[in-house]
Design a protein around this motif. Structure first.
Motif, PDB file in Angstrom:
ATOM      1  N   LEU A 319       0.807  -1.211   0.000  1.00  0.00           N
ATOM      2  CA  LEU A 319       0.000   0.000   0.000  1.00  0.00           C
ATOM      3  C   LEU A 319       0.844   1.267   0.000  1.00  0.00           C
ATOM      4  O   LEU A 319       0.332   2.362  -0.222  1.00  0.00           O
ATOM      5  N   ARG A 320       2.117   1.147   0.262  1.00  0.00           N
ATOM      6  CA  ARG A 320       3.057   2.255   0.176  1.00  0.00           C
ATOM      7  C   ARG A 320       2.591   3.482   0.955  1.00  0.00           C
ATOM      8  O   ARG A 320       2.252   3.379   2.124  1.00  0.00           O
ATOM      9  N   GLY A 321       2.544   4.646   0.304  1.00  0.00           N
ATOM     10  CA  GLY A 321       2.218   5.885   1.022  1.00  0.00           C
ATOM     11  C   GLY A 321       0.848   5.899   1.650  1.00  0.00           C
ATOM     12  O   GLY A 321       0.574   6.686   2.567  1.00  0.00           O
ATOM     13  N   ALA A 322      -0.046   5.021   1.167  1.00  0.00           N
ATOM     14  CA  ALA A 322      -1.398   4.970   1.734  1.00  0.00           C
ATOM     15  C   ALA A 322      -1.479   4.100   2.975  1.00  0.00           C
ATOM     16  O   ALA A 322      -2.518   4.083   3.650  1.00  0.00           O
ATOM     17  N   ALA A 323      -0.404   3.375   3.295  1.00  0.00           N
ATOM     18  CA  ALA A 323      -0.454   2.405   4.392  1.00  0.00           C
ATOM     19  C   ALA A 323      -0.823   3.015   5.739  1.00  0.00           C
ATOM     20  O   ALA A 323      -1.659   2.453   6.461  1.00  0.00           O
ATOM     21  N   PRO A 324      -0.241   4.164   6.155  1.00  0.00           N
ATOM     22  CA  PRO A 324      -0.614   4.711   7.470  1.00  0.00           C
ATOM     23  C   PRO A 324      -2.102   5.030   7.578  1.00  0.00           C
ATOM     24  O   PRO A 324      -2.735   4.757   8.600  1.00  0.00           O
ATOM     25  N   LEU A 325      -2.667   5.599   6.510  1.00  0.00           N
ATOM     26  CA  LEU A 325      -4.093   5.913   6.533  1.00  0.00           C
ATOM     27  C   LEU A 325      -4.939   4.648   6.520  1.00  0.00           C
ATOM     28  O   LEU A 325      -5.990   4.585   7.159  1.00  0.00           O
ATOM     29  N   ALA A 326      -4.479   3.633   5.774  1.00  0.00           N
ATOM     30  CA  ALA A 326      -5.214   2.363   5.737  1.00  0.00           C
ATOM     31  C   ALA A 326      -5.217   1.705   7.108  1.00  0.00           C
ATOM     32  O   ALA A 326      -6.250   1.182   7.559  1.00  0.00           O
ATOM     33  N   LEU A 327      -4.092   1.720   7.782  1.00  0.00           N
ATOM     34  CA  LEU A 327      -4.017   1.141   9.127  1.00  0.00           C
ATOM     35  C   LEU A 327      -4.902   1.909  10.101  1.00  0.00           C
ATOM     36  O   LEU A 327      -5.546   1.315  10.967  1.00  0.00           O
ATOM     37  N   ALA A 328      -4.934   3.238   9.958  1.00  0.00           N
ATOM     38  CA  ALA A 328      -5.790   4.052  10.830  1.00  0.00           C
ATOM     39  C   ALA A 328      -7.261   3.719  10.594  1.00  0.00           C
ATOM     40  O   ALA A 328      -8.045   3.616  11.545  1.00  0.00           O
ATOM     41  N   ARG A 329      -7.648   3.535   9.334  1.00  0.00           N
ATOM     42  CA  ARG A 329      -9.032   3.171   9.037  1.00  0.00           C
ATOM     43  C   ARG A 329      -9.358   1.779   9.584  1.00  0.00           C
ATOM     44  O   ARG A 329     -10.463   1.550  10.089  1.00  0.00           O
ATOM     45  N   ALA A 330      -8.426   0.863   9.478  1.00  0.00           N
ATOM     46  CA  ALA A 330      -8.661  -0.487   9.990  1.00  0.00           C
ATOM     47  C   ALA A 330      -8.850  -0.471  11.504  1.00  0.00           C
ATOM     48  O   ALA A 330      -9.774  -1.098  12.036  1.00  0.00           O
ATOM     49  N   ARG A 331      -7.995   0.257  12.199  1.00  0.00           N
ATOM     50  CA  ARG A 331      -8.133   0.358  13.660  1.00  0.00           C
ATOM     51  C   ARG A 331      -9.446   1.033  14.034  1.00  0.00           C
ATOM     52  O   ARG A 331     -10.124   0.632  14.990  1.00  0.00           O
TER      53      ARG A 331
END
Length: 429
Positions: A319-331
């Motif tokens: 997910l590269r640059g989108a990974a932090p936001l994706a993890l935040a959405r998952a949490r």
């Protein structure tokens, strides 16, 4: 030099509003706001009743300011608050009011009108040799993205990204004026499909505060449950789209399936897959069906399990640059699902709505969406909507996406755009 908000606020006249008083500044004091202030965060700006209004967050609390227009003009805030530029452009197109010394004077939604130099607002020219531009949209086959994007590229990397909006303008604010709060709620619920509950709730809270009304406890609890579930479904949609763009088709399918299961359960519990038109000023238009709660709680549990895989190393890397936001959405989805399940188990009994009196008043209502806080400003006169304005987090996310895209290639940008999940219609209004 920055504006000293403490001094400006202390010298302002106050008028009743909820949850905070409206502070009215003389034009010369308003002009000092353009210098900016590190202790405040700009949220939105609009024109109403021959005044310019602005909403800030100051030291963690809402700050509501206004100032009289002078010959349909006011001092622009965009020199010190870059996010104010879109609101000033929109205000001009909707009301004709001019922001003096505005950072951006291009049309927002009135493309091709007399006095402009082209059918569309002019984009910034390329910075020099070796750069080139690519346009994308607004016709893209997806009704969710009515915008034109202009990429300035340096080789395969994005040097600048600009958005041209206005294609989704529906005149929602004008449609809400002159109606009762209950009738206007239908328009609020249609501002953004992924945040229909959040917009309806922000509007309802504003109308209730302006009329001195509160929703019954059962309605308040159900509203909170609905809001949390809507945020979960929005997170699932964004995560599924991002996973698909990254090539994780199986994970995208799983995320899409659990979202569909939640929607099916919502149709049984609330009578609508998106819970549209259920939140109304005074409470709820219909009650939930407790006999269908087990199916909803099971779907929420399945959603929690599905998003846990986003934290795997391979997914984070892809997910590269989108990974932090994706993890935040998952949490967020996991935490909200647990909160919603607990609330369903402790739902109070009682009525679901109170009538609104034919009151006169002004208030701001807020509600959390998956992408940030939504604010609705409402002015009531004898129980009717005299004026209204809406601030959606998309207006703040769009420039953030433009800034974050610099240096990315198209594949990386596609992932980032999906995880942002911006509703262009909520910006155009």
């Amino acid at each position: 030099m920055t504006a000293d908000f403490a001094i400006l606020i202390g010298s302002a006249a106050t008028e009743p509003a909820s949850p905070v008083a409206l502070r009215v500044l003389p034009p010369e004091s308003w002009a000092r706001l353009a210098a900016g202030d590190a202790t405040a965060r700009f949220l939105g700006l609009w024109i109403a009743r021959d005044r310019v209004h602005a909403l800030f967050e100051h030291n963690g609390s809402p700050l509501f300011l206004a100032s009289p227009l002078v010959e349909r003009r006011y001092a622009a805030l965009s020199p010190g608050w870059t996010l104010a530029a879109w609101f000033e452009r929109l205000a001009h197109d909707l009301t004709g009011a001019i922001a003096n010394n505005a950072a951006d004077t291009r049309p927002a939604i009135r493309h091709g009108v007399a006095g402009t130099d082209a059918a569309w607002p002019r984009f910034i020219e390329t910075p020099g040799e070796g750069f080139y531009q690519i346009g994308q949209g607004p016709v893209s086959g997806l009704i969710a993205t009515p915008a034109h994007r202009r990429f300035t590229l340096d080789g395969a990397r994005i040097a600048r990204l600009e958005h041209r909006l206005g294609y989704a303008h529906r005149g929602i604010l004008a449609l809400m004026r002159g109606k009762s709060p209950r009738a206007a709620a239908r328009f609020a619920a249609r501002i953004a499909g992924g945040a229909t509950v959040a917009h309806a709730l922000a509007f309802a809270r504003a109308a209730e505060a302006a009329s001195g009304t509160t929703a019954p406890p059962r309605a308040e609890t159900l509203r909170a449950i609905m809001l949390n579930i809507e945020r979960i479904t929005s997170d699932l949609s964004a995560l599924a789209a991002t996973a698909e763009a990254a090539g994780h088709l199986r994970r995208a399918t799983v995320l899409g399936r659990v979202r569909a299961e939640i929607a099916a359960a919502l149709a049984l519990v609330f009578g609508h897959r998106l819970m549209m038109d259920l939140v109304v000023p005074g409470g709820l238009a219909a009650d939930a069906r407790p006999d269908e709660f087990p199916r909803l709680t099971a779907a929420l549990a399945a959603a929690s399990r599905a998003v846990r895989g986003i934290g795997r190393v391979s997914v984070r890397r892809d997910l590269r640059g989108a990974a932090p936001l994706a993890l935040a959405r998952a949490r967020s989805a996991i935490n909200l699902a647990a909160t919603a399940r607990d609330a369903l188990a402790a739902l109070p009994e009682g009525i679901i709505a109170h009538p609104l009196p034919a009151a006169t008043g002004m208030a701001i209502g807020a509600a959390a969406s998956a992408t940030g806080m939504i604010h609705h400003w409402v002015m009531l006169e004898a129980g009717q909507i005299a004026d209204v304005f809406v601030i959606d987090p998309a207006t703040r996310l769009l420039p953030a996406l433009e800034a974050a895209s610099v240096g990315m290639n198209f594949d990386e940008f596609a992932l980032l755009s999906e995880i942002y999940g911006i509703s262009f219609g909520a910006v155009d209004l």
